[in-house]
Design a protein around this motif. Structure first.
Motif, mmCIF file in Angstrom:
data_model
loop_
_atom_site.group_PDB
_atom_site.id
_atom_site.type_symbol
_atom_site.label_atom_id
_atom_site.label_comp_id
_atom_site.label_asym_id
_atom_site.label_seq_id
_atom_site.Cartn_x
_atom_site.Cartn_y
_atom_site.Cartn_z
ATOM 1 N N ARG A 38 -0.627 25.267 3.818
ATOM 2 C CA ARG A 38 -1.086 23.649 3.660
ATOM 3 C C ARG A 38 0.175 22.976 4.341
ATOM 4 N N PRO A 39 0.036 21.769 4.837
ATOM 5 C CA PRO A 39 0.969 20.936 5.280
ATOM 6 C C PRO A 39 2.009 20.391 4.057
ATOM 7 N N TYR A 40 3.031 19.941 4.473
ATOM 8 C CA TYR A 40 4.092 19.446 3.505
ATOM 9 C C TYR A 40 3.937 17.771 3.675
ATOM 10 N N GLU A 41 3.449 17.307 2.492
ATOM 11 C CA GLU A 41 3.119 15.909 2.414
ATOM 12 C C GLU A 41 3.963 14.882 1.565
ATOM 13 N N SER A 42 4.466 14.036 1.812
ATOM 14 C CA SER A 42 5.108 12.943 0.967
ATOM 15 C C SER A 42 4.785 11.627 0.852
ATOM 16 N N ILE A 43 4.483 10.907 0.031
ATOM 17 C CA ILE A 43 3.757 9.688 -0.265
ATOM 18 C C ILE A 43 4.586 8.668 -0.764
ATOM 19 N N VAL A 44 4.900 7.533 -0.210
ATOM 20 C CA VAL A 44 5.816 6.586 -1.016
ATOM 21 C C VAL A 44 5.155 5.188 -0.888
ATOM 22 N N ALA A 45 5.671 4.285 -1.609
ATOM 23 C CA ALA A 45 5.049 2.989 -1.432
ATOM 24 C C ALA A 45 5.711 2.271 -0.027
ATOM 25 N N ILE A 46 4.755 1.663 0.623
ATOM 26 C CA ILE A 46 4.994 0.597 1.718
ATOM 27 C C ILE A 46 5.966 -0.263 1.347
ATOM 28 N N ASN A 47 7.369 -0.460 2.019
ATOM 29 C CA ASN A 47 8.351 -1.137 1.725
ATOM 30 C C ASN A 47 8.033 -2.737 2.264
ATOM 31 N N LYS A 48 7.940 -2.935 3.814
ATOM 32 C CA LYS A 48 7.699 -4.346 4.154
ATOM 33 C C LYS A 48 6.429 -4.256 5.078
ATOM 34 N N GLY A 49 6.194 -2.872 5.632
ATOM 35 C CA GLY A 49 4.950 -2.752 6.420
ATOM 36 C C GLY A 49 5.480 -2.827 7.905
ATOM 37 N N ASP A 50 6.817 -3.121 8.248
ATOM 38 C CA ASP A 50 7.207 -3.288 9.468
ATOM 39 C C ASP A 50 7.665 -1.826 10.068
ATOM 40 N N VAL A 51 7.421 -0.648 9.679
ATOM 41 C CA VAL A 51 7.708 0.643 10.194
ATOM 42 C C VAL A 51 8.935 0.951 9.929
ATOM 43 N N ASN A 52 9.863 0.024 10.468
ATOM 44 C CA ASN A 52 11.492 0.674 10.301
ATOM 45 C C ASN A 52 11.819 0.565 8.769
ATOM 46 N N GLY B 269 0.860 -1.286 -0.097
ATOM 47 C CA GLY B 269 0.077 -0.021 -0.158
ATOM 48 C C GLY B 269 0.927 1.272 -0.044
ATOM 49 N N SER B 270 0.372 2.199 0.614
ATOM 50 C CA SER B 270 1.134 3.501 0.700
ATOM 51 C C SER B 270 1.509 4.150 2.174
ATOM 52 N N PHE B 271 2.529 4.582 2.352
ATOM 53 C CA PHE B 271 2.823 5.254 3.565
ATOM 54 C C PHE B 271 3.229 6.923 3.208
ATOM 55 N N SER B 272 2.296 7.674 4.083
ATOM 56 C CA SER B 272 2.524 8.989 4.060
ATOM 57 C C SER B 272 3.147 9.709 5.205
ATOM 58 N N VAL B 273 3.950 10.744 5.067
ATOM 59 C CA VAL B 273 4.584 11.954 6.090
ATOM 60 C C VAL B 273 4.050 13.100 5.842
ATOM 61 N N LYS B 274 3.385 13.628 6.889
ATOM 62 C CA LYS B 274 2.715 15.029 6.751
ATOM 63 C C LYS B 274 3.288 15.863 7.838
ATOM 64 N N ASN B 275 4.101 16.998 7.473
ATOM 65 C CA ASN B 275 4.322 17.827 8.378
ATOM 66 C C ASN B 275 3.550 19.308 8.507
ATOM 67 N N ILE B 276 3.024 19.641 9.536
ATOM 68 C CA ILE B 276 2.056 20.659 9.694
ATOM 69 C C ILE B 276 3.111 21.626 10.408
ATOM 70 N N LEU B 277 3.468 22.914 9.601
ATOM 71 C CA LEU B 277 4.380 23.689 10.166
ATOM 72 C C LEU B 277 3.843 25.239 10.351
#
Length: 332
Positions: free
Chosen positions: A150-164, A137-145
């Motif tokens: 607007r927030p800065y948001e980046s979306i990448v594909a989930i690698n392994k789904g293990d967070v690290n 699936g997808s993993f997003s990081v959003k910074n509200i500054l």
């Protein structure tokens, strides 16, 4: 006589200050916190989040699987938010294709952390990889500054789904920054004690340099850490978290003379009945009626998804919302 009274008051004030200081010091010995330091090559953030993850487990009724994933996600959000300013926030969200399709973690720079998973009761069968609960699936990081519309948001594909692995991929792909991340949540099998035995870990990033040099530095760090005890053991080297974390950073960064900064972190949600009411009043009149019916068909409570706190609204309160909303719509 007056002099004695004055001295007595001064003594009482000092005693109160001493007691307050002792309580604060005692609190910091066992309180979740982030400790940061650096050497010539890298900056490191070491974190203990055991208490706040135990709080999340109690609030959401988490299983081994959901506690492990949410614990690591909330720990990661706390570390990333610690690099911001004031009440700026970081939001991390995994949108997976597995049984746990949503993992959400949010933290402010001042140390407030909260989060949830969409299926808190899901438990993986034995001997399954933790990432199979998410399954791509997808993993997003959003910074509200501050000062940004607007927030800065980046979306990448989930690698392994293990967070690290997902976070390492994010830093590599989006920020072009090789990063070492080791976050873990260890579940306690002894049911008579807290559900989570340890939660925390470390994030290490190199200072600016050539791409080749940065990758070499992180590779060397990774190999060096393999020779050290696990993080949950390093944290208990001394009689309190802060001392243990400082000792651990010396071992990890291989330097004795280090400068440290620290930030306390807690599970904290700012929800309230008032904030729920304000959100309900934003709905169209028909939707307020529908929402009231939905609540009444359930247990009669509205529930905060971030902390599972419940709030009850009477039919009379819903009618007040409708009257107020109708008046506003007529004025518009």
């Amino acid at each position: 006589c007056r002099l004695r009274k004055c001295r007595a008051k001064t003594l009482n004030h000092r005693q109160k200050q001493s007691v307050t200081r002792s309580i604060a010091i005692s609190d910091l010995r066992i309180r979740d916190q982030i400790v940061k330091s650096y050497n010539d090559d890298v900056r490191a953030s070491l974190v203990v989040s055991t208490n706040l993850v135990n709080d999340a487990c109690k609030k959401h009724g988490l299983t081994h699987t959901s506690a492990t994933l949410l614990g690591k996600a909330m720990t990661a959000s706390a570390v990333l938010a610690s690099n911001l300013k004031g009440e700026e926030r970081v939001l991390l969200q995994w949108n997976g294709k597995g049984p746990i399709s949503t993992i959400y973690a949010e933290a402010t720079q001042i140390g407030e952390v909260r989060g949830y998973v969409d299926d808190a009761k899901y438990e993986l069968p034995p001997y399954n990889d933790i990432g199979t609960a998410v399954q791509g699936g997808s993993f997003s990081v959003k910074n509200i500054l501050y000062g940004k519309s607007r927030p800065y948001e980046s979306i990448v594909a989930i690698n392994k789904g293990d967070v690290n692995s997902d976070l390492e991929s994010y830093f590599e792909m989006v920020e072009q920054l090789p990063t070492y991340i080791d976050l873990n949540t260890v579940i306690n099998e002894n049911k008579s004690t807290d559900f989570v035995e340890f939660s925390g870990g470390i994030l290490i990033q190199p200072f600016p340099g050539t791409e080749e040099n940065k990758k070499r530095i992180i590779s060397d760090i990774r190999e060096h850490i393999k020779s050290l005890p696990p993080m949950n053991e390093l944290i208990h080297l001394e009689n309190n978290y802060y001392k243990s974390m400082c000792t651990s950073l010396k071992m990890i960064l291989q330097k004795e003379d280090l400068t440290y900064t620290r930030r306390a972190i807690d599970f904290y949600c700012r929800c309230s009945k008032k904030s729920f009411a304000e959100q309900i009043k934003l709905l169209p009149v028909q939707d307020i009626h529908s929402f009231r019916d939905l609540v009444n068909e359930g247990d009669g409570y509205t529930t905060c998804q971030y902390c599972s706190e419940k709030y009850q609204f009477t039919n009379e309160e819903f009618e007040e919302f409708v009257v107020e909303k109708s008046r506003i719509e007529q004025e518009d």
